[in-house]
Design an enzyme around this catalytic site. Structure first.
Site, PDB file in Angstrom:
ATOM      1  N   THR A   2      41.095 -92.246 -40.241  1.00  0.00           N
ATOM      2  CA  THR A   2      42.202 -93.213 -40.266  1.00  0.00           C
ATOM      3  C   THR A   2      43.322 -92.645 -41.145  1.00  0.00           C
ATOM      4  O   THR A   2      43.540 -93.112 -42.251  1.00  0.00           O
ATOM      5  CB  THR A   2      41.747 -94.555 -40.871  1.00  0.00           C
ATOM      6  OG1 THR A   2      41.056 -94.282 -42.101  1.00  0.00           O
ATOM      7  CG2 THR A   2      40.862 -95.341 -39.960  1.00  0.00           C
TER       8      THR A   2
ATOM      9  N   THR B 148      47.034 -91.578 -42.700  1.00  0.00           N
ATOM     10  CA  THR B 148      48.265 -92.357 -42.899  1.00  0.00           C
ATOM     11  C   THR B 148      49.207 -92.073 -41.731  1.00  0.00           C
ATOM     12  O   THR B 148      49.356 -90.916 -41.308  1.00  0.00           O
ATOM     13  CB  THR B 148      48.934 -91.939 -44.237  1.00  0.00           C
ATOM     14  OG1 THR B 148      47.965 -92.088 -45.278  1.00  0.00           O
ATOM     15  CG2 THR B 148      50.138 -92.800 -44.536  1.00  0.00           C
TER      16      THR B 148
ATOM     17  N   PHE C 162      41.276 -98.456 -58.087  1.00  0.00           N
ATOM     18  CA  PHE C 162      40.927 -98.487 -59.522  1.00  0.00           C
ATOM     19  C   PHE C 162      40.630 -97.080 -60.048  1.00  0.00           C
ATOM     20  O   PHE C 162      41.052 -96.714 -61.143  1.00  0.00           O
ATOM     21  CB  PHE C 162      39.689 -99.369 -59.754  1.00  0.00           C
ATOM     22  CG  PHE C 162      40.025-100.781 -60.136  1.00  0.00           C
ATOM     23  CD1 PHE C 162      40.690-101.614 -59.250  1.00  0.00           C
ATOM     24  CD2 PHE C 162      39.679-101.278 -61.376  1.00  0.00           C
ATOM     25  CE1 PHE C 162      41.005-102.915 -59.592  1.00  0.00           C
ATOM     26  CE2 PHE C 162      39.994-102.580 -61.732  1.00  0.00           C
ATOM     27  CZ  PHE C 162      40.651-103.406 -60.842  1.00  0.00           C
TER      28      PHE C 162
ATOM     29  N   CYS D 193      41.056 -89.746 -49.636  1.00  0.00           N
ATOM     30  CA  CYS D 193      40.997 -91.206 -49.754  1.00  0.00           C
ATOM     31  C   CYS D 193      42.027 -91.836 -50.680  1.00  0.00           C
ATOM     32  O   CYS D 193      42.675 -92.815 -50.301  1.00  0.00           O
ATOM     33  CB  CYS D 193      39.615 -91.626 -50.229  1.00  0.00           C
ATOM     34  SG  CYS D 193      38.381 -91.436 -48.957  1.00  0.00           S
TER      35      CYS D 193
END
Ligand code: UDX
Ligand code: ADP
Length: 492
Positions: A87, A89, A223, A273
């Site tokens: 997937t 960008t 995070f 990621c």
């Protein structure tokens, strides 16, 4: 039980190998449209490098683990179908630069609908935008041809990190399974839970609703990336104040509320990621009118880009404000150690920044092929990532040498830059390297793997991210001081 996985990449391959290796009574087939990739999975030279992967694959392959390009056949036969397609960008159209490109997902979902004639559990494995399950449900329910087909969608994001994938899969901190809170959704959750429970303690298998599971994955990556950008922001402050970022990491990491992991200052984070998932989250927030939240997360990327640019600026300014025709050794090209993956590696940005100034690069990486490096450096990337670089393949060919060892790369070089923390860089013969380099010889350590004190003793001018600046680089009278030029390049 028959399990099929669509997508034999970094996530699908190792994850399915572990399921096949650990579970009784399952037959796992990993599928891909890429014939070369499947051929590699079926050969002795696996398509990805991951410590321990070969052992797991060879133990199960041909018994409970299979790799095939016959996607439709195996999906039709499966009870559980994992979707693990990429997937990336989006690079054009609405949401370009932020939104995830769902083309591969939709095509996988349509294929499942077309070939299914029995009930199936569909599992989202690769990271997807929140609410993807709803889109998948709609594609499936509107395209199903056979009345025997019925689908339960689960979200089961993968948290493995490259380089430690096998360890992470064997002993994950947690597994999360999200599903519809309906009788059939809960039954599907339970079925998948039983698969993992064959080797993971049940209290580490968390269940939730679909949207929490999808968002948990994006939030976890955001995070982690935020922690790196935070320590990297502190590293810039350290260099200006004489503080040492590794001492700060140790000190703040000792606070049990913060914890010691993911506090290594670096030349910037890479990998497939972090950037992608944050940009995706930013896009979702903007779409929902949460501008402040979007800006907050986007600043994590801003600092990451700043860190990479800052490193290039320091190299150029230290080398007397010119790197034209100077040989610079690049140690490490992969985005982290123990992987051959170069997706979003900071090395691409740093190399492009130096090439733009006319430097000649001698690159050494123990896992990345010459072909891969040259392809990465020849490709046009997004504008915000590479504001000054449109490398042409020919130029790259002329300016890049792929060296067979660290020592070869450093011969005749003005500087060496450490961009990946490969273990072998911790044990270099610095004296031998120094003797073979042009003087003054510079080390720019973007990964805190070189012993700066030892390097300085030999005679190197040493720059380490977040370390007190070498006096050679801090002379305030010198126009070449990185402090001065970095300041100049940051002013609007
Ligand atoms: C990440 C997540 O860790 C994983 O849970 C998720 O499933 C996929 O994304 P990965 O990208 O494979 O995994 O590697 P990770 O170890 O997280 O490193 C990402 C980048 O951050 C690398 O470039 C690494 O060098 C950098 N990093 C990491 C730092 O710069 N400092 C640190 O302290 C840790
Ligand atoms: P990740 O890091 O998420 O695993 P990769 O790019 O390594 O991503 O792997 C995704 C894989 O999915 C690729 O090998 C690609 O060929 C495969 N793929 C994409 N779309 C389909 C599809 N419709 N059917 C089968 N395989 C697909």
């Amino acid at each position: 039980m028959k399990i099929a996985c669509i997508g034999a990449g970094y996530v699908g391959g190792p994850t399915m190998a572990m399921i096949a290796h650990k579970c009784e009574g399952v037959e796992v087939t990993v599928l891909d449209i890429n014939e070369e990739r499947i051929a590699a999975w079926n050969s002795d030279k696996l398509p990805i490098y991951e410590p321990g992967l070969e052992e797991v694959v060879s133990a199960a392959r041909g018994k409970t683990l299979f790799f095939s390009t016959e996607c439709e056949k195996h999906v039709a036969e499966a009870d559980i179908v994992f979707i693990s397609v990429n997937t990336p960008t989006k690079t054009r159209g609405v949401g370009a630069g932020y939104a995830a490109d769902m083309t591969y997902w939709e095509s996988a979902a349509r294929m499942i609908a077309r070939v299914s004639h029995s009930p199936k559990i569909i599992v989202e494995k690769s990271t997807v935008p929140v609410k993807t399950a709803q889109a998948v449900e709609r594609v499936l329910s509107n395209n199903v041809l056979n009345p025997g087909a019925r689908f339960d969608i689960l979200s089961n994001p993968e948290f493995l990190a490259e380089g430690t994938a096998i360890k992470d899969l064997e002993k994950p901190d947690r597994v999360i399974i999200g599903g519809r809170q309906t009788p059939s959704g809960l039954k599907a959750i339970d079925t998948l839970k039983k698969v993992y429970a064959q080797w993971i303690p049940e209290d580490q298998i968390l269940t939730s609703n679909l949207w929490s599971s999808e968002l948990a994955k994006l939030a976890a990556n955001a995070f982690l990336a935020q922690r790196i950008s935070s320590i990297n922001a502190v590293s810039a402050l350290c260099e200006k104040t004489g503080a040492d970022v590794s001492e700060i990491s140790k000190c703040i990491g000792a606070d049990s509320r913060i914890g010691p992991k993911f506090l290594n200052a670096s030349v910037g984070f890479g990998g497939s990621c972090f950037q992608k998932d944050i940009l995706n989250m930013v896009y979702i927030c903007r779409g929902l009118g949460l501008e402040e939240v979007a800006n907050y997360w986007e600043s994590v990327i801003t600092i990451n880009n700043y860190q990479k640019r800052r490193f290039v600026d320091v190299v150029i300014s230290s080398l007397f404000n010119t790197v034209r025709a100077k040989r610079i050794a690049i140690l490490g090209f992969a985005f982290k150690k123990d992987t051959g993956d170069t997706r979003e590696t900071p090395a691409i940005d740093v190399c492009n920044g130096l090439l733009e100034e006319g430097a000649k690069l001698a690159v050494y990486d123990p896992q990345v092929t010459e072909e891969r490096m040259k392809m990465d450096l020849s490709m046009d990337k997004f504008e915000w990532d590479h504001p000054y670089s449109e490398r042409k393949a020919k130029e790259v060919n002329d300016l890049i040498e792929c060296s067979e060892s660290v020592y070869k790369a450093c011969e005749g070089a003005h500087a060496l830059c450490v961009l990946t923390e490969w273990d072998e860089f911790k044990e270099l013969d610095l004296r031998r390297i120094y003797d073979s380099m042009v003087k003054p010889a510079f080390i720019f350590d973007g990964r805190s793997v070189i012993d700066g004190k030892a390097a300085k003793k030999i005679g190197f001018v040493f720059f380490g991210v977040g370390k007190p600046l070498d006096p050679f680089l801090t002379d305030p009278a010198s126009p070449n001081s990185p402090a001065n030029s970095a300041r100049m390049s940051m002013s609007p």
